[in-house]
Design a protein around this motif. Structure first.
Motif, PDB file in Angstrom:
ATOM      1  N   VAL A 149      -9.557   1.158  -8.362  1.00  0.00           N
ATOM      2  CA  VAL A 149      -8.113   1.111  -8.107  1.00  0.00           C
ATOM      3  C   VAL A 149      -7.864   1.380  -6.623  1.00  0.00           C
ATOM      4  CG1 VAL A 149      -5.883   2.129  -8.712  1.00  0.00           C
ATOM      5  CG2 VAL A 149      -7.687   1.958 -10.440  1.00  0.00           C
ATOM      6  N   VAL A 150      -7.092   0.505  -5.989  1.00  0.00           N
ATOM      7  CA  VAL A 150      -6.801   0.662  -4.562  1.00  0.00           C
ATOM      8  C   VAL A 150      -5.295   0.577  -4.353  1.00  0.00           C
ATOM      9  CG1 VAL A 150      -7.156  -0.275  -2.241  1.00  0.00           C
ATOM     10  CG2 VAL A 150      -8.988  -0.469  -3.934  1.00  0.00           C
ATOM     11  N   HIS A 151      -4.715   1.626  -3.797  1.00  0.00           N
ATOM     12  CA  HIS A 151      -3.316   1.541  -3.367  1.00  0.00           C
ATOM     13  C   HIS A 151      -3.311   1.402  -1.858  1.00  0.00           C
ATOM     14  CE1 HIS A 151       0.875   2.234  -2.620  1.00  0.00           C
ATOM     15  NE2 HIS A 151       0.513   3.147  -1.738  1.00  0.00           N
ATOM     16  N   SER A 152      -2.868   0.232  -1.373  1.00  0.00           N
ATOM     17  CA  SER A 152      -2.845   0.008   0.070  1.00  0.00           C
ATOM     18  C   SER A 152      -1.529   0.509   0.650  1.00  0.00           C
ATOM     19  CB  SER A 152      -2.993  -1.487   0.348  1.00  0.00           C
ATOM     20  OG  SER A 152      -2.682  -1.715   1.700  1.00  0.00           O
ATOM     21  N   GLN A 153      -1.630   1.161   1.824  1.00  0.00           N
ATOM     22  CA  GLN A 153      -0.422   1.662   2.499  1.00  0.00           C
ATOM     23  C   GLN A 153       0.087   0.687   3.549  1.00  0.00           C
ATOM     24  OE1 GLN A 153      -1.544   5.366   4.323  1.00  0.00           O
ATOM     25  NE2 GLN A 153      -2.057   6.369   2.402  1.00  0.00           N
ATOM     26  N   ILE A 154      -0.407  -0.553   3.530  1.00  0.00           N
ATOM     27  CA  ILE A 154      -0.072  -1.498   4.604  1.00  0.00           C
ATOM     28  C   ILE A 154       1.438  -1.529   4.873  1.00  0.00           C
ATOM     29  CG2 ILE A 154       0.068  -3.990   5.138  1.00  0.00           C
ATOM     30  CD1 ILE A 154      -2.790  -4.261   4.204  1.00  0.00           C
ATOM     31  N   GLU A 155       2.228  -1.565   3.804  1.00  0.00           N
ATOM     32  CA  GLU A 155       3.686  -1.652   3.990  1.00  0.00           C
ATOM     33  C   GLU A 155       4.239  -0.433   4.728  1.00  0.00           C
ATOM     34  OE1 GLU A 155       5.675  -2.293   0.269  1.00  0.00           O
ATOM     35  OE2 GLU A 155       4.593  -4.176  -0.051  1.00  0.00           O
ATOM     36  N   ASP A 156       3.655   0.735   4.477  1.00  0.00           N
ATOM     37  CA  ASP A 156       4.148   1.964   5.112  1.00  0.00           C
ATOM     38  C   ASP A 156       3.913   1.959   6.617  1.00  0.00           C
ATOM     39  OD1 ASP A 156       4.541   2.649   2.502  1.00  0.00           O
ATOM     40  OD2 ASP A 156       2.909   4.088   2.382  1.00  0.00           O
ATOM     41  N   HIS A 157       2.850   1.259   7.044  1.00  0.00           N
ATOM     42  CA  HIS A 157       2.469   1.314   8.463  1.00  0.00           C
ATOM     43  C   HIS A 157       2.857   0.063   9.239  1.00  0.00           C
ATOM     44  CE1 HIS A 157       0.109   4.909   7.595  1.00  0.00           C
ATOM     45  NE2 HIS A 157      -0.467   4.257   6.600  1.00  0.00           N
ATOM     46  N   ALA A 158       3.187  -1.017   8.525  1.00  0.00           N
ATOM     47  CA  ALA A 158       3.384  -2.323   9.187  1.00  0.00           C
ATOM     48  C   ALA A 158       4.401  -2.246  10.329  1.00  0.00           C
ATOM     49  CB  ALA A 158       3.808  -3.366   8.164  1.00  0.00           C
ATOM     50  N   ALA A 159       5.494  -1.520  10.119  1.00  0.00           N
ATOM     51  CA  ALA A 159       6.549  -1.470  11.132  1.00  0.00           C
ATOM     52  C   ALA A 159       6.063  -0.821  12.420  1.00  0.00           C
ATOM     53  CB  ALA A 159       7.740  -0.685  10.585  1.00  0.00           C
ATOM     54  N   TYR A 160       5.000  -0.016  12.343  1.00  0.00           N
ATOM     55  CA  TYR A 160       4.498   0.683  13.536  1.00  0.00           C
ATOM     56  C   TYR A 160       3.348  -0.070  14.189  1.00  0.00           C
ATOM     57  CZ  TYR A 160       7.197   4.285  11.213  1.00  0.00           C
ATOM     58  OH  TYR A 160       8.205   4.974  10.590  1.00  0.00           O
ATOM     59  N   GLY A 161       2.898  -1.163  13.590  1.00  0.00           N
ATOM     60  CA  GLY A 161       1.824  -1.969  14.178  1.00  0.00           C
ATOM     61  C   GLY A 161       0.457  -1.328  14.065  1.00  0.00           C
ATOM     62  N   GLY A 162       0.315  -0.305  13.263  1.00  0.00           N
ATOM     63  CA  GLY A 162      -0.983   0.363  13.098  1.00  0.00           C
ATOM     64  C   GLY A 162      -0.806   1.567  12.197  1.00  0.00           C
ATOM     65  N   VAL A 163      -1.932   2.235  11.872  1.00  0.00           N
ATOM     66  CA  VAL A 163      -1.859   3.360  10.934  1.00  0.00           C
ATOM     67  C   VAL A 163      -1.307   4.609  11.632  1.00  0.00           C
ATOM     68  CG1 VAL A 163      -3.211   4.844   9.395  1.00  0.00           C
ATOM     69  CG2 VAL A 163      -3.840   2.446   9.685  1.00  0.00           C
ATOM     70  N   VAL A 164      -0.276   5.217  11.037  1.00  0.00           N
ATOM     71  CA  VAL A 164       0.284   6.471  11.560  1.00  0.00           C
ATOM     72  C   VAL A 164      -0.315   7.608  10.716  1.00  0.00           C
ATOM     73  CG1 VAL A 164       2.409   7.751  12.055  1.00  0.00           C
ATOM     74  CG2 VAL A 164       2.418   5.234  12.093  1.00  0.00           C
ATOM     75  N   PRO A 165      -1.165   8.457  11.325  1.00  0.00           N
ATOM     76  CA  PRO A 165      -1.916   9.445  10.540  1.00  0.00           C
ATOM     77  C   PRO A 165      -1.045  10.324   9.634  1.00  0.00           C
ATOM     78  CG  PRO A 165      -2.775   9.352  12.768  1.00  0.00           C
ATOM     79  CD  PRO A 165      -1.551   8.478  12.758  1.00  0.00           C
ATOM     80  N   GLU A 166       0.089  10.780  10.136  1.00  0.00           N
ATOM     81  CA  GLU A 166       0.947  11.675   9.348  1.00  0.00           C
ATOM     82  C   GLU A 166       1.502  10.955   8.106  1.00  0.00           C
ATOM     83  OE1 GLU A 166       1.513  14.822   9.758  1.00  0.00           O
ATOM     84  OE2 GLU A 166       3.145  15.043   8.311  1.00  0.00           O
ATOM     85  N   ILE A 167       1.926   9.698   8.319  1.00  0.00           N
ATOM     86  CA  ILE A 167       2.443   8.916   7.182  1.00  0.00           C
ATOM     87  C   ILE A 167       1.324   8.669   6.173  1.00  0.00           C
ATOM     88  CG2 ILE A 167       3.370   6.639   6.510  1.00  0.00           C
ATOM     89  CD1 ILE A 167       4.878   6.593   9.177  1.00  0.00           C
ATOM     90  N   ALA A 168       0.125   8.387   6.694  1.00  0.00           N
ATOM     91  CA  ALA A 168      -1.017   8.125   5.809  1.00  0.00           C
ATOM     92  C   ALA A 168      -1.303   9.343   4.933  1.00  0.00           C
ATOM     93  CB  ALA A 168      -2.249   7.771   6.637  1.00  0.00           C
ATOM     94  N   ALA A 169      -1.367  10.524   5.558  1.00  0.00           N
ATOM     95  CA  ALA A 169      -1.706  11.738   4.805  1.00  0.00           C
ATOM     96  C   ALA A 169      -0.657  12.018   3.731  1.00  0.00           C
ATOM     97  CB  ALA A 169      -1.837  12.926   5.758  1.00  0.00           C
ATOM     98  N   ARG A 170       0.611  11.865   4.078  1.00  0.00           N
ATOM     99  CA  ARG A 170       1.682  12.123   3.099  1.00  0.00           C
ATOM    100  C   ARG A 170       1.593  11.148   1.937  1.00  0.00           C
ATOM    101  NH1 ARG A 170       6.831  14.546   5.203  1.00  0.00           N
ATOM    102  NH2 ARG A 170       6.180  15.723   7.016  1.00  0.00           N
ATOM    103  N   SER A 171       1.315   9.899   2.244  1.00  0.00           N
ATOM    104  CA  SER A 171       1.224   8.901   1.186  1.00  0.00           C
ATOM    105  C   SER A 171       0.035   9.183   0.257  1.00  0.00           C
ATOM    106  CB  SER A 171       1.120   7.503   1.807  1.00  0.00           C
ATOM    107  OG  SER A 171       0.921   6.551   0.811  1.00  0.00           O
ATOM    108  N   HIS A 172      -1.090   9.633   0.843  1.00  0.00           N
ATOM    109  CA  HIS A 172      -2.241   9.985  -0.012  1.00  0.00           C
ATOM    110  C   HIS A 172      -1.848  11.103  -0.988  1.00  0.00           C
ATOM    111  CE1 HIS A 172      -5.110   7.412   1.945  1.00  0.00           C
ATOM    112  NE2 HIS A 172      -5.052   8.033   3.103  1.00  0.00           N
TER     113      HIS A 172
END
Ligand code: KG4
Ligand code: ZN
Length: 397
Positions: free
Chosen positions: A57-80
């Motif tokens: 099972v893979v939940h991709s966070q692409i939508e959460d980061h797309a607006a910033y043009g790359g992975v935002v660590p804080e957003i990534a951690a919260r989403s996990h």
């Protein structure tokens, strides 16, 4: 939004989903949270080394980061934190297993964005403690290294090109915990070059797949891009010069045709560098194997067995790169293999498999093991290497 509904479930359907498998088989839950995918998987490893993916099972966070043009660590951690519970539950349900069918819990402990790694590792520790199971802390790169074994039967040893968003290395892989690095990048990873150049071309995030699509309509011969480390004889990579030159050319592109030609030239240049360094590594690997075979009592590859070159990691999803590398392998008399597409990019099946292989060897972890933002696979080579040590100031990949 029902966030639990947007997982993608990947992997080979289980042949025996509800059963416990044969005697001595190991069933391991794997957890992956080192970048922008929250992933969980159950893999069964048989005593003869055959892997079966029971769920992935893979939940991709692409939508959460797309607006910033790359992975935002804080957003990534919260989403996990938000997703991990549901993703793990779904992996267990898809596998058709009760918790007591597990033999171990594997979680990525690094390298990666440490805020995210801590989420998955802590969750894995909690599950292991609650069930009284061994914990296996897995190096994310070791997961990529074993990922080709998820699709088909692959025996050790093999030569591996690990090429992803954060890493670009050539490794001799003899098994989990037993790998030697033959070369690495002295600056950026190939995936990073794809992503940054794609951004300069106005393509979305992640850039690799978008650049591949655009390149399909372009003429790769029109732009002349720099070739790195030409004078050197080793198996190291460098992509920062290409990244800078191509990003500058991207600013000057006027038409969609210009952009497609540049995308094609970039893809060709990356494929060429990967192929040239792999060619050197294939020759060096073959020489090492030949001399090992000459040693009495050598555990090396049996005579007559075809040697294997594997490419893994997100960039291995690129078709031009796959076919270029396949040609290089064939020219050197090697068989060639890339994992199924679903296991090229980040997933937890590769973490579960690396964990199961470690468990089979008795390599488990203490419950107080720490998350590591940097963690070279072949620590000895990395520490002995003054050009790109594993510390903060070393190469990024
Ligand atoms: O292995 P991965 O999912 O994450 C890391 O561990 O880094 O790799 C992600 C990288 C990104 O840089 C992405 O742009 C690249 O793999 N990638 C591709 C393609 N698909 C993913 N690069 C080129 N062509 C592709 N089709
Ligand atoms: Zn990865």
């Amino acid at each position: 939004m029902d966030r639990l509904a947007d997982y993608s479930s990947k992997g080979t359907p289980a042949t025996d989903p509800a059963g416990r498998g044969g005697a001595g088989d190991l069933t391991v839950l794997g957890i992956e949270t080192s970048c922008d995918e929250t992933a969980a998987s159950v893999v069964r490893l048989s005593t003869d080394g055959q892997a079966t993916v029971l769920s992935s099972v893979v939940h991709s966070q692409i939508e959460d980061h797309a607006a910033y043009g790359g992975v935002v660590p804080e957003i990534a951690a919260r989403s996990h934190v938000e997703m991990i519970d549901g993703v793990v539950r779904r992996a267990m349900t898809d596998a058709g297993l009760a918790w007591d069918a597990l033999d171990g819990v594997a979680a990525t402990a690094g390298p990666g964005l440490v805020g995210g790694v801590m989420v998955g590792l802590s969750f894995g520790k909690a599950v292991a403690l609650a069930l009284g199971l061994p914990l296996i802390a897995v190096n994310h790169l070791e997961g990529h290294a074993v990922s080709a074994r998820l699709g088909t039967r692959v025996d050790y040893p093999f030569l591996l090109l690990l090429v992803s968003g954060g890493h670009c290395q050539l490794l001799e892989v003899r098994g989990v915990g037993d790998m030697t690095r033959l070369g690495t990048t002295i600056d950026d990873a190939a995936g990073e070059a794809f992503d940054k150049i794609a951004k300069a071309l106005g393509l979305g995030y992640p850039g690799g797949p978008a650049l591949e699509k655009l390149a399909a309509t372009g003429d790769g011969a029109r732009f002349d891009l720099p070739r790195a480390l030409l004078g050197r004889k080793d198996c190291d990579f460098s992509f920062s010069g290409l990244k800078t030159a191509a990003s500058r050319l991207a600013q000057a592109c006027q038409t969609d045709g210009d952009r497609a030609d540049l995308a094609a030239a970039v893809q060709t240049a990356i494929a060429r560098q990967l192929s040239e360094r792999s060619d050197r590594a294939l020759k060096a690997y073959a020489e090492r194997q030949d001399s090992a075979l000459r040693q009495p009592d050598s555990p090396g590859q049996a005579a007559g067995e075809k040697r294997l070159f594997v490419v893994a990691g997100g960039v291995a999803a690129n078709r031009t790169i796959r076919s270029t590398l396949e040609a290089t392998a064939t020219a050197n008399g090697f068989a060639f293999l890339a994992p199924p597409m679903a296991y090229c990019t980040d997933n937890a099946a590769m973490i579960a498999l690396a964990g199961a292989e470690r468990l089979q060897k008795g390599l488990t972890s203490d419950i107080d093991i720490a998350a590591r933002p940097r963690w070279p696979l072949d620590e000895q080579s990395a520490l002995a290497d003054p050009v790109h040590p594993p510390g903060r100031k070393g190469a990024k990949a």
